[in-house]
Motif scaffolding. Structure first.
Motif, PDB file in Angstrom:
ATOM      1  N   LEU A 189      28.602 100.505  43.141  1.00 46.82           N
ATOM      2  CA  LEU A 189      27.802 101.634  43.608  1.00 46.82           C
ATOM      3  C   LEU A 189      27.092 101.304  44.922  1.00 46.82           C
ATOM      4  O   LEU A 189      27.004 102.143  45.824  1.00 46.82           O
ATOM      5  N   LEU A 192      29.683 101.483  47.606  1.00 43.64           N
ATOM      6  CA  LEU A 192      30.046 102.878  47.854  1.00 43.64           C
ATOM      7  C   LEU A 192      28.997 103.563  48.727  1.00 43.64           C
ATOM      8  O   LEU A 192      29.339 104.284  49.670  1.00 43.64           O
ATOM      9  N   ARG A 193      27.725 103.347  48.411  1.00 40.06           N
ATOM     10  CA  ARG A 193      26.656 103.980  49.186  1.00 40.06           C
ATOM     11  C   ARG A 193      26.687 103.531  50.638  1.00 40.06           C
ATOM     12  O   ARG A 193      26.530 104.348  51.558  1.00 40.06           O
ATOM     13  N   ARG A 196      29.797 105.046  52.246  1.00 38.99           N
ATOM     14  CA  ARG A 196      29.611 106.483  52.442  1.00 38.99           C
ATOM     15  C   ARG A 196      28.673 106.771  53.613  1.00 38.99           C
ATOM     16  O   ARG A 196      28.961 107.605  54.471  1.00 38.99           O
ATOM     17  N   ASN A 197      27.545 106.070  53.649  1.00 40.13           N
ATOM     18  CA  ASN A 197      26.573 106.307  54.724  1.00 40.13           C
ATOM     19  C   ASN A 197      27.126 105.907  56.087  1.00 40.13           C
ATOM     20  O   ASN A 197      26.901 106.597  57.092  1.00 40.13           O
ATOM     21  N   ALA A 216      31.069 112.893  52.559  1.00 36.07           N
ATOM     22  CA  ALA A 216      30.221 112.051  51.711  1.00 36.07           C
ATOM     23  C   ALA A 216      30.246 112.539  50.272  1.00 36.07           C
ATOM     24  O   ALA A 216      30.331 111.736  49.322  1.00 36.07           O
ATOM     25  N   LYS A 217      30.173 113.840  50.062  1.00 41.55           N
ATOM     26  CA  LYS A 217      30.229 114.397  48.706  1.00 41.55           C
ATOM     27  C   LYS A 217      31.587 114.124  48.065  1.00 41.55           C
ATOM     28  O   LYS A 217      31.672 113.850  46.863  1.00 41.55           O
ATOM     29  N   ASP A 220      31.629 110.605  46.709  1.00 36.47           N
ATOM     30  CA  ASP A 220      30.872 110.497  45.454  1.00 36.47           C
ATOM     31  C   ASP A 220      31.687 111.033  44.282  1.00 36.47           C
ATOM     32  O   ASP A 220      31.742 110.424  43.206  1.00 36.47           O
ATOM     33  N   ARG A 221      32.307 112.203  44.473  1.00 29.13           N
ATOM     34  CA  ARG A 221      33.129 112.780  43.409  1.00 29.13           C
ATOM     35  C   ARG A 221      34.312 111.874  43.091  1.00 29.13           C
ATOM     36  O   ARG A 221      34.682 111.702  41.920  1.00 29.13           O
ATOM     37  N   HIS A 223      34.483 108.647  43.329  1.00 23.70           N
ATOM     38  CA  HIS A 223      34.046 107.480  42.560  1.00 23.70           C
ATOM     39  C   HIS A 223      33.779 107.849  41.105  1.00 23.70           C
ATOM     40  O   HIS A 223      34.180 107.109  40.188  1.00 23.70           O
ATOM     41  N   ARG A 224      33.135 108.976  40.872  1.00 21.17           N
ATOM     42  CA  ARG A 224      32.879 109.411  39.492  1.00 21.17           C
ATOM     43  C   ARG A 224      34.194 109.672  38.748  1.00 21.17           C
ATOM     44  O   ARG A 224      34.333 109.322  37.574  1.00 21.17           O
ATOM     45  N   TYR A 267      36.827  98.478  48.118  1.00 23.62           N
ATOM     46  CA  TYR A 267      35.647  98.981  48.822  1.00 23.62           C
ATOM     47  C   TYR A 267      35.165  97.983  49.864  1.00 23.62           C
ATOM     48  O   TYR A 267      34.788  98.354  50.980  1.00 23.62           O
TER      49      TYR A 267
END
Length: 280
Positions: A189, A192-193, A196-197, A216-217, A220-221, A223-224, A267
């Motif tokens: 996580l 990922l952050r 993403r940033n 970015a969204k 997140d999707r 990864h989930r 990642y």
């Protein structure tokens, strides 16, 4: 000390030889050279100083070998001194140059603090700032750029050496394996952050704000969705393998851990590539 550093070729022999000038403290080993030999022939002499008591040096393990940058060749870490009341180790990292067959000091990481292995291709660097406060950083090696890059998103606490993690096979205990998997998910996580940033900031400049936010969204999707897929796949895989009931939990966690380790490596590579920028 003799060590096989690569898949091919004869092993290398390492010795420490003192310099001509004795040090001011007879209890300290002092300055000299790490002499590297191949089949009895000296191939290089690396300047090094042991600024610590002689009894603190383990004659059998004074060099710590590992493939720190992930190129298939063993590098090594050597301690220079132990500082103050805390005993903080000050170490140097020497990296094998596969083209020349010789070692060179990784200057940005050396003589700063204690270096240890972290994620594949990464190292922990524990040191102290000017005020004496503990500081922890993670650096990963970018192969395309041929340099070590600081990973700010992984600097809050020490990153485990996942190659040594005890969460593999049916012998792994459920509790320990679950703890390892949870820690690995946390590292995932964090990566990922940061990924993403970093990518969002890049897209803000290259495209526009709307596209960057949507991207970015989407990450997140993604990864989930991957987490759900991993858990479902491992549950099904363990059942198909007819694992004994008493070992189902540990086997499932072990499967999740291994898939998370593969995802983390992916990642980490993307993050290092992003930090290195476009290849020249």
């Amino acid at each position: 000390m003799t060590q096989q550093v690569g898949a091919d070729g004869p092993p290398l022999h390492f010795d420490f030889e003192l310099g001509d000038e004795p040090g001011p403290d007879e209890n300290v080993l002092g300055a000299g050279f790490i002499v590297v030999r191949r089949e009895g022939r000296e191939i290089q002499a690396l300047p090094h100083a042991f600024e610590m008591p002689k009894e603190a040096i383990d004659r059998n393990h004074w060099l710590s070998f590992k493939d720190f940058n992930g190129d298939g060749q063993l590098d090594f870490v050597v301690t220079r001194m132990l500082t103050g009341d805390t005993g903080q180790a000050i170490t140097s990292l020497y990296q094998m140059d596969a083209k020349t067959g010789k070692y060179f000091q990784v200057v940005p990481l050396s003589n700063v603090g204690a270096i240890s292995a972290a994620l594949p291709g990464c190292v922990n660097l524990k040191s102290r700032d000017e005020r004496g406060a503990a500081r922890h950083q993670v650096y990963c090696y970018a192969k395309q750029a041929s340099k070590w890059i600081h990973q700010s998103g992984l600097g809050r606490q020490e990153v485990p050496d996942l190659a040594e993690a005890g969460c593999a096979g049916s012998a792994a205990g459920l509790i320990d394996c679950r703890k390892s998997r949870i820690e690995l998910d946390r590292q995932l996580l964090s990566l990922l952050r940061e990924l993403r940033n970093g990518r969002r900031d890049s897209l803000l400049q290259e495209v526009n704000r709307g596209y960057a936010s949507a991207y970015a969204k989407h990450m997140d999707r993604g990864h989930r969705t991957w987490l759900l897929y991993r858990d479902a796949r491992c549950t099904t895989q363990v059942r198909e393998q007819a694992v004994p009931v008493g070992e189902l939990g540990a086997a499932t966690e072990s499967c999740r851990f291994e898939m998370a380790r593969e995802q983390l490596t992916s990642y980490q590579k993307r993050l290092v590539d992003l930090a290195a920028g476009p290849s020249q």
